[in-house]
Design a protein around this motif. Structure first.
Motif, mmCIF file in Angstrom:
data_model
loop_
_atom_site.group_PDB
_atom_site.id
_atom_site.type_symbol
_atom_site.label_atom_id
_atom_site.label_comp_id
_atom_site.label_asym_id
_atom_site.label_seq_id
_atom_site.Cartn_x
_atom_site.Cartn_y
_atom_site.Cartn_z
ATOM 1 N N ASP A 339 0.837 -1.198 0.000
ATOM 2 C CA ASP A 339 0.000 0.000 0.000
ATOM 3 C C ASP A 339 0.878 1.257 0.000
ATOM 4 O OD1 ASP A 339 -1.430 2.189 1.988
ATOM 5 O OD2 ASP A 339 -2.829 1.218 0.609
ATOM 6 N N PRO A 340 0.638 2.196 -0.921
ATOM 7 C CA PRO A 340 1.501 3.381 -0.995
ATOM 8 C C PRO A 340 1.459 4.248 0.261
ATOM 9 C CG PRO A 340 -0.388 3.606 -2.478
ATOM 10 C CD PRO A 340 -0.365 2.190 -2.012
ATOM 11 N N LEU A 344 4.833 4.994 2.407
ATOM 12 C CA LEU A 344 5.309 6.348 2.681
ATOM 13 C C LEU A 344 5.465 6.582 4.178
ATOM 14 C CD1 LEU A 344 3.238 8.352 0.047
ATOM 15 C CD2 LEU A 344 5.723 8.105 0.098
ATOM 16 N N ASN A 345 4.562 6.020 4.954
ATOM 17 C CA ASN A 345 4.667 6.161 6.413
ATOM 18 C C ASN A 345 5.892 5.442 6.977
ATOM 19 O OD1 ASN A 345 2.359 7.710 6.507
ATOM 20 N ND2 ASN A 345 1.004 6.012 7.065
ATOM 21 N N LEU A 349 13.568 9.436 6.364
ATOM 22 C CA LEU A 349 14.279 10.610 5.846
ATOM 23 C C LEU A 349 13.451 11.347 4.806
ATOM 24 C CD1 LEU A 349 16.972 12.259 5.657
ATOM 25 C CD2 LEU A 349 17.609 10.704 3.795
ATOM 26 N N VAL A 350 12.875 10.613 3.893
ATOM 27 C CA VAL A 350 12.070 11.201 2.813
ATOM 28 C C VAL A 350 10.812 11.820 3.397
ATOM 29 C CG1 VAL A 350 10.812 10.736 0.679
ATOM 30 C CG2 VAL A 350 12.996 9.567 1.133
ATOM 31 N N ILE A 351 10.524 13.044 2.986
ATOM 32 C CA ILE A 351 9.393 13.798 3.528
ATOM 33 C C ILE A 351 8.157 13.580 2.655
ATOM 34 C CG2 ILE A 351 8.513 16.114 4.057
ATOM 35 C CD1 ILE A 351 11.448 16.975 4.446
ATOM 36 N N CYS A 352 7.045 13.258 3.274
ATOM 37 C CA CYS A 352 5.777 13.159 2.554
ATOM 38 C C CYS A 352 5.197 14.565 2.425
ATOM 39 C CB CYS A 352 4.809 12.241 3.296
ATOM 40 S SG CYS A 352 3.223 12.041 2.452
ATOM 41 N N ALA A 353 5.235 15.113 1.216
ATOM 42 C CA ALA A 353 4.790 16.496 0.993
ATOM 43 C C ALA A 353 4.516 16.708 -0.485
ATOM 44 C CB ALA A 353 5.854 17.490 1.473
ATOM 45 N N THR A 354 3.654 17.680 -0.786
ATOM 46 C CA THR A 354 3.367 18.020 -2.173
ATOM 47 C C THR A 354 4.168 19.248 -2.574
ATOM 48 O OG1 THR A 354 1.655 18.661 -3.761
ATOM 49 C CG2 THR A 354 1.284 19.290 -1.464
ATOM 50 N N HIS A 355 5.272 19.004 -3.206
ATOM 51 C CA HIS A 355 6.147 20.067 -3.700
ATOM 52 C C HIS A 355 7.179 19.419 -4.597
ATOM 53 C CE1 HIS A 355 8.353 23.728 -4.024
ATOM 54 N NE2 HIS A 355 9.355 23.359 -3.247
ATOM 55 N N LEU A 356 7.884 20.227 -5.370
ATOM 56 C CA LEU A 356 8.932 19.750 -6.264
ATOM 57 C C LEU A 356 10.123 20.698 -6.205
ATOM 58 C CD1 LEU A 356 6.739 19.085 -9.440
ATOM 59 C CD2 LEU A 356 7.590 17.348 -7.865
ATOM 60 N N GLY A 357 11.286 20.198 -6.543
ATOM 61 C CA GLY A 357 12.444 21.060 -6.694
ATOM 62 C C GLY A 357 13.046 21.551 -5.400
ATOM 63 N N ASP A 358 12.796 20.873 -4.329
ATOM 64 C CA ASP A 358 13.315 21.280 -3.027
ATOM 65 C C ASP A 358 14.715 20.699 -2.825
ATOM 66 O OD1 ASP A 358 12.112 22.649 -0.492
ATOM 67 O OD2 ASP A 358 13.197 20.926 0.304
ATOM 68 N N GLU A 406 15.600 1.290 1.663
ATOM 69 C CA GLU A 406 15.902 -0.100 2.019
ATOM 70 C C GLU A 406 15.217 -0.482 3.316
ATOM 71 O OE1 GLU A 406 17.231 -3.637 0.827
ATOM 72 O OE2 GLU A 406 17.579 -1.777 -0.298
ATOM 73 N N GLN A 407 15.266 0.390 4.321
ATOM 74 C CA GLN A 407 14.634 0.043 5.593
ATOM 75 C C GLN A 407 13.110 0.038 5.460
ATOM 76 O OE1 GLN A 407 12.740 1.972 7.908
ATOM 77 N NE2 GLN A 407 12.642 3.793 6.565
ATOM 78 N N ALA A 408 12.572 0.896 4.576
ATOM 79 C CA ALA A 408 11.122 0.902 4.371
ATOM 80 C C ALA A 408 10.674 -0.366 3.657
ATOM 81 C CB ALA A 408 10.719 2.141 3.566
#
Length: 412
Positions: A339-340, A344-345, A349-358, A406-408
């Motif tokens: 399940d996506p 994501l949860n 490190l990776v941030i769940c957010a709606t944006h690009l180019g950060d 990898e850990q996810a």
């Protein structure tokens, strides 16, 4: 600065193009709404376009002109207009140049908000044909007697389809139609819009140009390659002696002044600061994205990866021809049963957010967010699957990004 390298021009553009006062290296922000004229005739002349100047900050200010000068220089255009957001730049341009009864050919692979606005244009009486722009023959077949323009994104968000840019540019030139390119994903150090005969480029400055997720902005740039003297939608009052400025003049008057999507002076200043590190950021982002895409491409818990830098991407050779780097956007389809939302949860490190180019790596579930308003059939036609995750790759150490995935994955 003509013979200087791209980054050198970026770093010194503000001080050399705009000559800030007192030896400053950045143009100061100008927060005045009004501008005094000692001679009333001066106010009249600026209002009527007989001389350059500012009359009201909704239309222009020193801060915005300074940023416009920098963007024009870097894009190699004949002029630019800045806006409060990228969507403001798109809407102002479209509503300024086109009217009910006109026909536009638009990429079938549009970002969700832009697709929504295209549907608004249809409600307003502008006819639109959505086509697969990865093949110029589809675009050619869609042309009609009332076709005024082709509009597309260089790399589509989120499935990363790459348009057949030069072939479409040549087609538009032969048809005397505008070629409008959204180059948000591929700023000037990655892509030269002039090389594919673009008429106007439109971009969200919020993304890679500003680069740090702290300011909104948009811009439209005229490349100088389109002959506005043959474009019937330019109103007589905007047909000045220099026809290269007709399009921008009408967009500035009808789109910026009348619609009011003005970029604030503080935002213009912040964007110009972020712009200085564009090359450093995008080089790292493109390298990270290619390495992450290669890792995900062979992972057993990923069913598909969408990134133009991969050799099996359907438009890899187009991307290799047009771009200096493959961009920082990639999407992936998780394997069946994952399940996506849950995946994501599981990322730390990776941030769940709606944006690009950060500068930071970001991710979101595509179907349930930015394409939630699209029907299941529309999502299918655009290649958006229910288990798709879109990522905007940042400048972190790539080993840390991979380790987070990898850990996810280990939890499923």
């Amino acid at each position: 600065m003509k013979n200087k390298g791209f980054t050198t021009r970026l770093v010194h553009a503000d001080r050399l193009l705009n000559a800030p006062e007192s030896g400053a290296v950045h143009q100061a922000t100008s927060n005045s709404v009004l501008f005094e004229f000692k001679d009333a005739q001066g106010l009249v002349d600026v209002f009527q376009g007989k001389k350059a100047g500012h009359v009201y900050s909704r239309s222009s200010s020193g801060s915005n002109v300074a940023l416009q000068n920098i963007i024009t220089h870097l894009e190699g255009g004949v002029g630019a207009i800045t806006f409060a957001t990228g969507m403001a730049a798109i809407t102002a341009t479209m509503f300024s140049l086109f009217k009910a009864g006109d026909h536009l050919i638009v990429s079938h692979f549009l970002f969700g908000n832009t697709r929504s606005f295209a549907e608004t244009m249809q409600i307003m009486g502008i006819e639109i044909s959505f086509v697969d722009v990865t093949d110029v023959q589809n675009v050619k077949a869609a042309f009609k007697s009332n076709t005024k323009a082709v509009y597309l994104e260089t790399i589509a968000n989120p499935v990363t389809q790459v348009a057949d840019l030069l072939a479409i540019g040549q087609l538009c030139q032969s048809k005397r139609a505008l070629f409008l390119i959204d180059n948000t994903m591929t700023p000037a150090n990655i892509f030269d819009a002039n090389s594919v005969l673009a008429s106007l480029t439109i971009s969200s400055l919020t993304k890679y140009i500003a680069g740090h997720g702290n300011v909104l902005g948009g811009a439209v740039v005229d490349t100088g390659l389109f002959d506005w003297s043959g474009f019937e939608n330019i109103l007589p009052m905007y047909r000045g002696p220099d026809s290269t400025q007709w399009g921008l003049t009408q967009i500035r008057k009808r789109g910026l002044r009348d619609m009011g999507g003005t970029l604030s002076p503080e935002s213009a200043h912040a964007i110009s600061i972020g712009l200085e590190t564009l090359v450093l950021r995008t080089e790292k982002v493109c390298d990270n994205a290619l390495r992450l895409a290669s890792y995900l491409h062979t992972h057993e818990k990923v069913s598909a990866v969408y990134y133009p830098g991969l050799a099996d991407h359907p438009q890899h050779y187009l991307a290799r021809e047009y771009f200096n780097g493959y961009g920082g956007i990639l999407s992936l389809d998780l394997a069946d049963g994952i399940d996506p939302i849950q995946f994501l949860n599981a990322l730390n490190l990776v941030i769940c957010a709606t944006h690009l180019g950060d500068t930071r790596t970001l991710a979101l579930p595509v179907a349930s967010t930015i394409y939630f308003e699209s029907s299941a059939q529309q999502r299918k036609e655009m290649g958006v699957n229910d288990n798709m995750i879109r990522m905007s790759i940042g400048i972190e150490d790539i080993d840390d990004i991979v380790a987070d995935f990898e850990q996810a994955f280990s939890q499923f």
